[in-house]
Design a protein around this motif. Structure first.
Motif, PDB file in Angstrom:
ATOM      1  N   VAL A  16     -11.592   9.332 -11.256  1.00  0.00           N
ATOM      2  CA  VAL A  16     -11.404   8.177 -10.387  1.00  0.00           C
ATOM      3  C   VAL A  16     -10.514   7.202 -11.155  1.00  0.00           C
ATOM      4  O   VAL A  16     -10.541   7.156 -12.390  1.00  0.00           O
ATOM      5  N   ALA A  17      -9.718   6.438 -10.430  1.00  0.00           N
ATOM      6  CA  ALA A  17      -8.708   5.590 -11.072  1.00  0.00           C
ATOM      7  C   ALA A  17      -9.304   4.490 -11.947  1.00  0.00           C
ATOM      8  O   ALA A  17      -8.750   4.176 -13.000  1.00  0.00           O
ATOM      9  N   LEU A  18     -10.407   3.879 -11.537  1.00  0.00           N
ATOM     10  CA  LEU A  18     -11.030   2.812 -12.323  1.00  0.00           C
ATOM     11  C   LEU A  18     -12.536   3.025 -12.389  1.00  0.00           C
ATOM     12  O   LEU A  18     -13.157   3.344 -11.380  1.00  0.00           O
ATOM     13  N   THR A  19     -13.101   2.805 -13.553  1.00  0.00           N
ATOM     14  CA  THR A  19     -14.548   2.912 -13.730  1.00  0.00           C
ATOM     15  C   THR A  19     -15.221   1.614 -13.292  1.00  0.00           C
ATOM     16  O   THR A  19     -14.555   0.574 -13.193  1.00  0.00           O
ATOM     17  N   PRO A  20     -16.522   1.647 -13.067  1.00  0.00           N
ATOM     18  CA  PRO A  20     -17.222   0.403 -12.736  1.00  0.00           C
ATOM     19  C   PRO A  20     -17.064  -0.670 -13.815  1.00  0.00           C
ATOM     20  O   PRO A  20     -16.957  -1.864 -13.492  1.00  0.00           O
ATOM     21  N   ASP A  21     -17.011  -0.286 -15.072  1.00  0.00           N
ATOM     22  CA  ASP A  21     -16.820  -1.255 -16.153  1.00  0.00           C
ATOM     23  C   ASP A  21     -15.485  -1.976 -16.014  1.00  0.00           C
ATOM     24  O   ASP A  21     -15.408  -3.207 -16.119  1.00  0.00           O
TER      25      ASP A  21
END
Length: 78
Positions: A16-21
């Motif tokens: 996925v392009a961006l993690t939750p962090d």
């Protein structure tokens, strides 16, 4: 500014392009982040983690109508 994160559609792509962090840091900086429901599931990031980070869960078309769209793979023709 609104950043959209659509689900990857290439067969076998688990990233996925961006993690939750990373989303949390962007939200803290004042950015609105819209994540397509299920975008992080294959990468073991549930929707709840994105919500906890401050992202708005959306459908695919809303994620694509953002100022900036982040993807791992190049967008398809559709």
């Amino acid at each position: 500014m609104i950043i959209g994160i659509p689900k990857e559609t290439l067969t076998g792509e688990r990233r996925v392009a961006l993690t939750p962090d990373a989303v949390g840091r962007l939200v803290k900086a004042g950015v609105t982040v819209k994540v397509e429901r299920g975008a992080g599931t294959a990468a073991s990031y549930p929707d709840a983690a994105y919500e906890a980070a401050g992202a708005e869960l959306t459908d695919q078309s809303t994620a694509w109508r953002s100022d900036i769209v982040t993807k791992v793979q190049r967008p398809g023709a559709n």
